[in-house]
Design a protein around this motif. Structure first.
Motif, PDB file in Angstrom:
ATOM      1  N   MET A  63       0.958  -1.294   0.145  1.00  0.00           N
ATOM      2  CA  MET A  63       0.152  -0.021  -0.159  1.00  0.00           C
ATOM      3  C   MET A  63       0.859   1.158   0.130  1.00  0.00           C
ATOM      4  N   ARG A  64       0.523   2.287  -0.606  1.00  0.00           N
ATOM      5  CA  ARG A  64       1.121   3.602  -0.723  1.00  0.00           C
ATOM      6  C   ARG A  64       0.787   4.322   0.487  1.00  0.00           C
ATOM      7  N   THR A  65       1.827   4.828   1.275  1.00  0.00           N
ATOM      8  CA  THR A  65       1.416   5.495   2.392  1.00  0.00           C
ATOM      9  C   THR A  65       2.197   6.778   2.656  1.00  0.00           C
ATOM     10  N   PHE A  66       1.852   7.700   3.588  1.00  0.00           N
ATOM     11  CA  PHE A  66       2.507   8.856   3.953  1.00  0.00           C
ATOM     12  C   PHE A  66       2.131   9.400   5.560  1.00  0.00           C
ATOM     13  N   VAL A  67       2.909  10.251   6.081  1.00  0.00           N
ATOM     14  CA  VAL A  67       2.473  10.694   7.282  1.00  0.00           C
ATOM     15  C   VAL A  67       2.239  12.108   7.015  1.00  0.00           C
ATOM     16  N   ALA A  68       0.833  12.512   7.640  1.00  0.00           N
ATOM     17  CA  ALA A  68       0.457  13.889   7.414  1.00  0.00           C
ATOM     18  C   ALA A  68      -0.169  14.589   8.553  1.00  0.00           C
ATOM     19  N   VAL A  69      -0.244  15.635   8.495  1.00  0.00           N
ATOM     20  CA  VAL A  69      -1.199  16.538   9.350  1.00  0.00           C
ATOM     21  C   VAL A  69      -2.361  17.078   8.420  1.00  0.00           C
ATOM     22  N   GLU A  70      -3.367  16.821   8.800  1.00  0.00           N
ATOM     23  CA  GLU A  70      -4.554  17.255   7.919  1.00  0.00           C
ATOM     24  C   GLU A  70      -5.021  18.817   8.349  1.00  0.00           C
ATOM     25  N   ILE A  71      -5.806  19.053   7.251  1.00  0.00           N
ATOM     26  CA  ILE A  71      -6.384  20.278   7.567  1.00  0.00           C
ATOM     27  C   ILE A  71      -7.909  20.184   7.937  1.00  0.00           C
ATOM     28  N   SER A  72      -8.346  20.740   9.280  1.00  0.00           N
ATOM     29  CA  SER A  72      -9.753  20.438   9.688  1.00  0.00           C
ATOM     30  C   SER A  72     -10.473  21.436  10.133  1.00  0.00           C
ATOM     31  N   ASN A  73     -10.139  22.627   9.940  1.00  0.00           N
ATOM     32  CA  ASN A  73     -10.580  23.983  10.219  1.00  0.00           C
ATOM     33  C   ASN A  73     -11.583  24.314   9.281  1.00  0.00           C
ATOM     34  N   ASN A  74     -12.895  24.169   9.449  1.00  0.00           N
ATOM     35  CA  ASN A  74     -13.682  24.681   8.170  1.00  0.00           C
ATOM     36  C   ASN A  74     -13.601  26.083   7.750  1.00  0.00           C
ATOM     37  N   ASP A  75     -13.217  27.052   8.590  1.00  0.00           N
ATOM     38  CA  ASP A  75     -13.038  28.266   7.819  1.00  0.00           C
ATOM     39  C   ASP A  75     -11.739  28.289   6.989  1.00  0.00           C
ATOM     40  N   VAL A  76     -10.738  27.602   7.476  1.00  0.00           N
ATOM     41  CA  VAL A  76      -9.475  27.415   6.642  1.00  0.00           C
ATOM     42  C   VAL A  76      -9.770  27.005   5.336  1.00  0.00           C
TER      43      VAL A  76
ATOM     44  N   LEU B 193      -6.797  17.916   1.873  1.00  0.00           N
ATOM     45  CA  LEU B 193      -5.784  19.026   2.242  1.00  0.00           C
ATOM     46  C   LEU B 193      -4.999  18.748   3.289  1.00  0.00           C
ATOM     47  N   HIS B 194      -3.559  18.486   3.212  1.00  0.00           N
ATOM     48  CA  HIS B 194      -2.918  18.371   4.147  1.00  0.00           C
ATOM     49  C   HIS B 194      -1.278  18.677   4.135  1.00  0.00           C
ATOM     50  N   PHE B 195      -0.808  18.772   5.259  1.00  0.00           N
ATOM     51  CA  PHE B 195       0.735  18.805   5.074  1.00  0.00           C
ATOM     52  C   PHE B 195       1.281  17.358   5.263  1.00  0.00           C
ATOM     53  N   THR B 196       2.115  16.931   4.048  1.00  0.00           N
ATOM     54  CA  THR B 196       2.881  15.578   4.141  1.00  0.00           C
ATOM     55  C   THR B 196       4.252  15.824   5.059  1.00  0.00           C
ATOM     56  N   LEU B 197       4.265  15.170   6.190  1.00  0.00           N
ATOM     57  CA  LEU B 197       5.337  15.180   7.105  1.00  0.00           C
ATOM     58  C   LEU B 197       6.389  14.420   6.541  1.00  0.00           C
ATOM     59  N   GLN B 198       6.139  13.227   5.859  1.00  0.00           N
ATOM     60  CA  GLN B 198       7.056  12.171   5.050  1.00  0.00           C
ATOM     61  C   GLN B 198       6.261  11.217   4.197  1.00  0.00           C
ATOM     62  N   PHE B 199       6.611  11.385   2.938  1.00  0.00           N
ATOM     63  CA  PHE B 199       6.066  10.083   2.036  1.00  0.00           C
ATOM     64  C   PHE B 199       7.127   9.179   2.346  1.00  0.00           C
ATOM     65  N   LEU B 200       6.099   7.959   2.239  1.00  0.00           N
ATOM     66  CA  LEU B 200       6.851   6.514   2.640  1.00  0.00           C
ATOM     67  C   LEU B 200       6.866   5.677   1.460  1.00  0.00           C
ATOM     68  N   GLY B 201       5.928   5.779   0.715  1.00  0.00           N
ATOM     69  CA  GLY B 201       5.711   4.913  -0.828  1.00  0.00           C
ATOM     70  C   GLY B 201       5.222   3.671  -0.165  1.00  0.00           C
ATOM     71  N   GLU B 202       5.499   2.677  -1.046  1.00  0.00           N
ATOM     72  CA  GLU B 202       4.737   1.452  -0.900  1.00  0.00           C
ATOM     73  C   GLU B 202       5.172   0.691   0.201  1.00  0.00           C
ATOM     74  N   ILE B 203       4.383   0.088   0.978  1.00  0.00           N
ATOM     75  CA  ILE B 203       4.821  -0.700   2.273  1.00  0.00           C
ATOM     76  C   ILE B 203       3.941  -1.870   2.367  1.00  0.00           C
ATOM     77  N   SER B 204       4.398  -2.921   3.093  1.00  0.00           N
ATOM     78  CA  SER B 204       3.640  -3.985   3.420  1.00  0.00           C
ATOM     79  C   SER B 204       2.894  -3.743   4.727  1.00  0.00           C
ATOM     80  N   ASP B 205       1.926  -4.802   5.037  1.00  0.00           N
ATOM     81  CA  ASP B 205       1.096  -4.584   6.303  1.00  0.00           C
ATOM     82  C   ASP B 205       1.919  -4.800   7.544  1.00  0.00           C
TER      83      ASP B 205
END
Length: 180
Positions: free
Chosen positions: A1-14, A37-49
């Motif tokens: 699976m293709r994965t990344f670590v992120a901070v999501e944008i959740s503020n509706n006004d933003v 909408l998010h900040f990608t802290l780190q892209f990890l790519g394809e990983i196994s379970d």
């Protein structure tokens, strides 16, 4: 699976402010959906379970306090004359806090064989540009000082990305919350 670590944008006004800009900038490009909408802290790519559980365990060792970022400014990668991505930036303090968090992520994932392909630059992608659109410097300059609002950062997530013909679909694999 293709994965990344992120901070999501959740503020509706933003999110609403970002949508307004996406509607205002007139270019032949695909706007990023509000829920993506998010900040990608780190892209990890394809990983196994198997490795995903090790990543989740490592990420759960990260301690951080909640913080606020002010989303402001707009730019393009690699540059406005030949844009591939249009992004929104942050204030200096919030950006530094995000960089600090990205470094913590990098540090705990390094022993698992993950390292970022480039230094983390705090930004949210709001458009992906597939075709050549030409110089958009004027459009961006007119929005350069736009303030999109404040986002409280209370967690980050390990996310899975499934690419589809209508764009990516993201799924949460784990959420790591700030210590109060």
């Amino acid at each position: 699976m293709r994965t990344f670590v992120a901070v999501e944008i959740s503020n509706n006004d933003v999110i609403h402010s970002i949508k307004k800009i996406q509607n205002k900038i007139n270019i032949d490009a695909k706007p990023v959906d509000s829920e993506n909408l998010h900040f990608t802290l780190q892209f990890l790519g394809e990983i196994s379970d198997d490795i995903s559980q090790k990543i989740i365990d490592a990420l759960n060792t990260i301690e951080f306090s909640s913080f606020r970022i002010n989303l402001k400014g707009i730019g393009a990668f690699p540059k406005p004359k030949f844009p591939r991505v249009i992004w929104i930036g942050t204030d200096e303090d919030g950006g530094n806090m995000l960089i600090h968090l990205a470094k913590k992520v990098e540090k705990v994932l390094e022993p698992l064989g993950f390292s970022p392909d480039k230094p983390f630059k705090p930004h949210i992608t709001i458009f992906r540009i597939k075709k050549k659109v030409g110089d958009i410097t004027k459009e961006l300059d007119s929005q350069k000082m736009t303030d999109f609002g404040i986002q409280e950062i209370i967690s980050f997530k390990l996310k899975k990305s499934e690419l589809t013909s209508s764009g990516p679909i993201y799924f949460d694999l784990a959420e790591i919350k700030a210590k109060k």
